[in-house]
Design a protein around this motif. Sequence first.
Motif, PDB file in Angstrom:
ATOM      1  N   LEU A  98       0.838  -1.169   0.204  1.00 18.35           N
ATOM      2  CA  LEU A  98       0.093  -0.054   0.126  1.00 18.35           C
ATOM      3  C   LEU A  98       0.953   1.259   0.000  1.00 18.35           C
ATOM      4  CD1 LEU A  98      -3.303   0.962   0.719  1.00 18.35           C
ATOM      5  CD2 LEU A  98      -1.983   1.835   2.693  1.00 18.35           C
ATOM      6  N   ILE A  99       1.778   1.225   1.043  1.00 22.18           N
ATOM      7  CA  ILE A  99       2.948   2.424   0.896  1.00 22.18           C
ATOM      8  C   ILE A  99       3.465   2.802  -0.523  1.00 22.18           C
ATOM      9  CG2 ILE A  99       4.986   3.404   1.975  1.00 22.18           C
ATOM     10  CD1 ILE A  99       4.015   2.073   4.625  1.00 22.18           C
ATOM     11  N   LYS A 100       3.925   1.638  -1.098  1.00 19.86           N
ATOM     12  CA  LYS A 100       4.682   1.865  -2.402  1.00 19.86           C
ATOM     13  C   LYS A 100       3.618   2.309  -3.428  1.00 19.86           C
ATOM     14  CE  LYS A 100       7.181  -0.821  -5.980  1.00 19.86           C
ATOM     15  NZ  LYS A 100       7.684  -2.215  -6.278  1.00 19.86           N
ATOM     16  N   GLU A 101       2.458   1.706  -3.490  1.00 17.19           N
ATOM     17  CA  GLU A 101       1.424   2.413  -4.525  1.00 17.19           C
ATOM     18  C   GLU A 101       0.857   3.598  -4.273  1.00 17.19           C
ATOM     19  OE1 GLU A 101      -1.682  -0.780  -4.715  1.00 17.19           O
ATOM     20  OE2 GLU A 101      -0.338  -2.286  -5.282  1.00 17.19           O
ATOM     21  N   PHE A 102       0.743   3.927  -2.997  1.00 21.20           N
ATOM     22  CA  PHE A 102       0.178   5.134  -2.644  1.00 21.20           C
ATOM     23  C   PHE A 102       1.436   6.395  -2.891  1.00 21.20           C
ATOM     24  CE2 PHE A 102      -1.190   8.216   0.915  1.00 21.20           C
ATOM     25  CZ  PHE A 102      -2.117   8.948   0.041  1.00 21.20           C
ATOM     26  N   THR A 103       2.420   6.215  -2.204  1.00 19.07           N
ATOM     27  CA  THR A 103       3.539   7.258  -2.553  1.00 19.07           C
ATOM     28  C   THR A 103       3.960   7.118  -3.852  1.00 19.07           C
ATOM     29  OG1 THR A 103       5.217   5.710  -1.731  1.00 19.07           O
ATOM     30  CG2 THR A 103       4.214   7.074  -0.177  1.00 19.07           C
ATOM     31  N   GLY A 104       3.738   6.076  -4.643  1.00 13.73           N
ATOM     32  CA  GLY A 104       4.153   6.127  -6.011  1.00 13.73           C
ATOM     33  C   GLY A 104       3.411   7.199  -6.898  1.00 13.73           C
ATOM     34  N   ARG A 105       2.318   7.443  -6.321  1.00 16.10           N
ATOM     35  CA  ARG A 105       1.384   8.539  -7.050  1.00 16.10           C
ATOM     36  C   ARG A 105       1.858   9.966  -7.255  1.00 16.10           C
ATOM     37  NH1 ARG A 105      -4.498   7.379  -4.382  1.00 16.10           N
ATOM     38  NH2 ARG A 105      -4.743   5.299  -5.181  1.00 16.10           N
TER      39      ARG A 105
END
Length: 154
Positions: A98-105
């Motif tokens: 989740l952190i990777k996907e969310f912060t990837g934005r």
Amino acid sequence: WLTARVIGFNEQGYGRILERSVDSAQKLGRMLTLADSRIRVNPSGDCNIITFCVAGEGERLSETNARSLRIYEAFSPKANHSFVVSKTTLGVKDYGRLIKEFTGRWNANRDVDDLVLIRLVLMNPFFETVESKFSYPDLFVSEIAEFLRRDGSE
């Protein structure tokens, strides 16, 4: 038991209260993202909980977390503010994907393993209502935007 008997535990009773709080949370999430392009609302689906942070494109996650903590302090119960928020910290061990996907934005520079999010739980079915002389969502968004201006987070 008495409350359930009086209000009813169906789509006209508690169901309507829950529906209004979910609708309010979704609307407030949209309003926050429109107020400042750096406000990153974590998608939560059909839920009355909003989590968000304020992050610039490519910003270090440690900076984003520090800003989230400043927002929390400014809107904490100790600050005697009009609105009160809570916070949550997601660790990479349990929430890595989740952190990777969310912060990837926003192409975050993930220099730390945790993500600090501001958490809002909308339980009041009258958070947004025509009976009120003012709009709580508008007031909250305006106060967050004002905090970001004062904080130098523009």
